[in-house]
Design a protein around this motif. Structure first.
Motif, PDB file in Angstrom:
ATOM      1  N   ILE A 119       0.824  -1.204   0.000  1.00 58.39           N
ATOM      2  CA  ILE A 119       0.000   0.000   0.000  1.00 58.39           C
ATOM      3  C   ILE A 119       0.861   1.258   0.000  1.00 58.39           C
ATOM      4  O   ILE A 119       0.498   2.270  -0.602  1.00 58.39           O
ATOM      5  N   ALA A 120       2.024   1.218   0.641  1.00 66.05           N
ATOM      6  CA  ALA A 120       2.907   2.385   0.671  1.00 66.05           C
ATOM      7  C   ALA A 120       3.412   2.729  -0.732  1.00 66.05           C
ATOM      8  O   ALA A 120       3.536   3.906  -1.081  1.00 66.05           O
ATOM      9  N   GLU A 121       3.676   1.704  -1.537  1.00 65.90           N
ATOM     10  CA  GLU A 121       4.098   1.936  -2.914  1.00 65.90           C
ATOM     11  C   GLU A 121       2.990   2.600  -3.711  1.00 65.90           C
ATOM     12  O   GLU A 121       3.245   3.482  -4.529  1.00 65.90           O
ATOM     13  N   LEU A 122       1.770   2.176  -3.477  1.00 65.62           N
ATOM     14  CA  LEU A 122       0.644   2.729  -4.215  1.00 65.62           C
ATOM     15  C   LEU A 122       0.367   4.171  -3.812  1.00 65.62           C
ATOM     16  O   LEU A 122      -0.011   4.985  -4.651  1.00 65.62           O
ATOM     17  N   GLU A 170      -3.483   3.512 -14.666  1.00 63.15           N
ATOM     18  CA  GLU A 170      -2.745   2.655 -15.602  1.00 63.15           C
ATOM     19  C   GLU A 170      -2.496   1.274 -15.008  1.00 63.15           C
ATOM     20  O   GLU A 170      -2.667   0.250 -15.671  1.00 63.15           O
ATOM     21  N   GLN A 171      -2.087   1.254 -13.738  1.00 63.96           N
ATOM     22  CA  GLN A 171      -1.819  -0.024 -13.090  1.00 63.96           C
ATOM     23  C   GLN A 171      -3.109  -0.827 -12.928  1.00 63.96           C
ATOM     24  O   GLN A 171      -3.108  -2.045 -13.086  1.00 63.96           O
ATOM     25  N   LEU A 172      -4.208  -0.136 -12.636  1.00 67.41           N
ATOM     26  CA  LEU A 172      -5.495  -0.809 -12.506  1.00 67.41           C
ATOM     27  C   LEU A 172      -5.892  -1.456 -13.829  1.00 67.41           C
ATOM     28  O   LEU A 172      -6.333  -2.608 -13.855  1.00 67.41           O
ATOM     29  N   VAL A 188      -6.269  -5.052  -7.029  1.00 64.21           N
ATOM     30  CA  VAL A 188      -7.300  -4.226  -7.659  1.00 64.21           C
ATOM     31  C   VAL A 188      -8.116  -3.512  -6.577  1.00 64.21           C
ATOM     32  O   VAL A 188      -8.379  -2.306  -6.680  1.00 64.21           O
ATOM     33  N   ALA A 189      -8.474  -4.227  -5.538  1.00 64.41           N
ATOM     34  CA  ALA A 189      -9.246  -3.629  -4.451  1.00 64.41           C
ATOM     35  C   ALA A 189      -8.453  -2.525  -3.753  1.00 64.41           C
ATOM     36  O   ALA A 189      -9.011  -1.474  -3.414  1.00 64.41           O
ATOM     37  N   ARG A 190      -7.153  -2.735  -3.555  1.00 63.12           N
ATOM     38  CA  ARG A 190      -6.321  -1.713  -2.928  1.00 63.12           C
ATOM     39  C   ARG A 190      -6.296  -0.430  -3.753  1.00 63.12           C
ATOM     40  O   ARG A 190      -6.444   0.671  -3.234  1.00 63.12           O
ATOM     41  N   ILE A 191      -6.100  -0.593  -5.047  1.00 68.49           N
ATOM     42  CA  ILE A 191      -6.026   0.572  -5.930  1.00 68.49           C
ATOM     43  C   ILE A 191      -7.365   1.296  -5.976  1.00 68.49           C
ATOM     44  O   ILE A 191      -7.420   2.523  -5.900  1.00 68.49           O
ATOM     45  N   SER A 222      -2.577   9.688  -9.471  1.00 66.70           N
ATOM     46  CA  SER A 222      -3.855   9.112  -9.860  1.00 66.70           C
ATOM     47  C   SER A 222      -3.773   8.472 -11.249  1.00 66.70           C
ATOM     48  O   SER A 222      -4.327   7.401 -11.474  1.00 66.70           O
ATOM     49  N   ASP A 223      -3.076   9.123 -12.169  1.00 68.09           N
ATOM     50  CA  ASP A 223      -2.933   8.566 -13.518  1.00 68.09           C
ATOM     51  C   ASP A 223      -2.162   7.258 -13.504  1.00 68.09           C
ATOM     52  O   ASP A 223      -2.516   6.299 -14.200  1.00 68.09           O
ATOM     53  N   GLN A 224      -1.110   7.189 -12.690  1.00 68.27           N
ATOM     54  CA  GLN A 224      -0.326   5.959 -12.587  1.00 68.27           C
ATOM     55  C   GLN A 224      -1.173   4.835 -11.990  1.00 68.27           C
ATOM     56  O   GLN A 224      -1.078   3.682 -12.414  1.00 68.27           O
TER      57      GLN A 224
END
Length: 68
Positions: free
Chosen positions: A4-7, A17-19, A51-54, A12-14
């Protein structure tokens, strides 16, 4: 699995993209499962949780933007 710290350090754009990337991978894993080719079954749960974390972070960012 993404921490979560990395996220939180991403924009928001990144995160969007990851999502999108995770959703594509999730689709591919479901396809592999349906055809009987899935080898790394644990990856399905990891992706679902990422996915849920993001999505949670994006929701929190939207709420913070509204209050600011």
């Amino acid at each position: 699995m993404t921490k979560i710290a990395e996220l939180r350090s991403k924009t928001s754009d990144q995160l969007h993209e990851q999502l999108l990337s995770l959703k594509k991978e999730q689709f591919n894993l479901r396809f592999q499962k349906a055809t009987g080719q899935l080898e790394k079954t644990h990856r399905v749960n990891e992706i679902r949780k990422d996915v849920a974390r993001i999505q949670s972070l994006l929701t929190a960012q939207k709420a913070a933007a509204k209050t600011a």
